[in-house]
Design a protein around this motif. Sequence first.
Motif: not given
Lengths: 113, 113
Positions: B77-83
């Motif tokens: 699972l890939k998450i970009q530009r995490t918040e």
Amino acid sequence: TQLLEQSPQFLSIQEGENLTVYCNSSSVFSSLQWYRQEPGEGPVLLVTVVTGGEVKKLKRLTFQFGDARKDSSLHITAAQPGDTGLYLCAGGGMKTSYDKVIFGPGTSLSVIP
Amino acid sequence: GAGVSQTPSNKVTEKGKYVELRCDPISGHTALYWYRQSLGQGPEFLIYFQGTGAADDSGLPNDRFFAVRPEGSVSTLKIQRTERGDSAVYLCASSEIGGTEAFFGQGTRLTVV
């Protein structure tokens, strides 16, 4: 949208007491599952009920599926500290496979020695 | 393997960074699921794989989230530009094709600071 509600949200009882937690929905589910989740772990399946009115017993735990397959209850007899955890109900769709099961928010149970 | 394995168990990252979460399912399980669980809530469906393909990705919250399973086993699972709102426990589960029970990993606790 199918939604599951659980009550109570939190429950703290003394060891040896009995308790019942509830899972309700306005939608019909082909099956319903109960899980227990301990801190830092994933949910572990306790039981699956598939027939309206079905009652299943697992040692001190009794699970019931409502006649209309919209609700379920979990009754624990003589609770023990080891029963402490988050109890989740999860409703299956019309397919027999597990995909996209919908979880309720859970009942957090604490059994005090 | 004996069970579903998720790595890392904990991940702290800065806002805006990219993260990858890994899931190693039970050997032979063709179905794999990703869920996200916030504190006090039940697991929320993200994506479901049948083999190598995403059979249902309707739960992914936005295009910052992406998941792959290139060989039909391990998934990332890939998450970009995490918040900061991405902070949660990310759970992976696997099941046999058509199975009515899914087995969960212990989860990855993601904290975005």
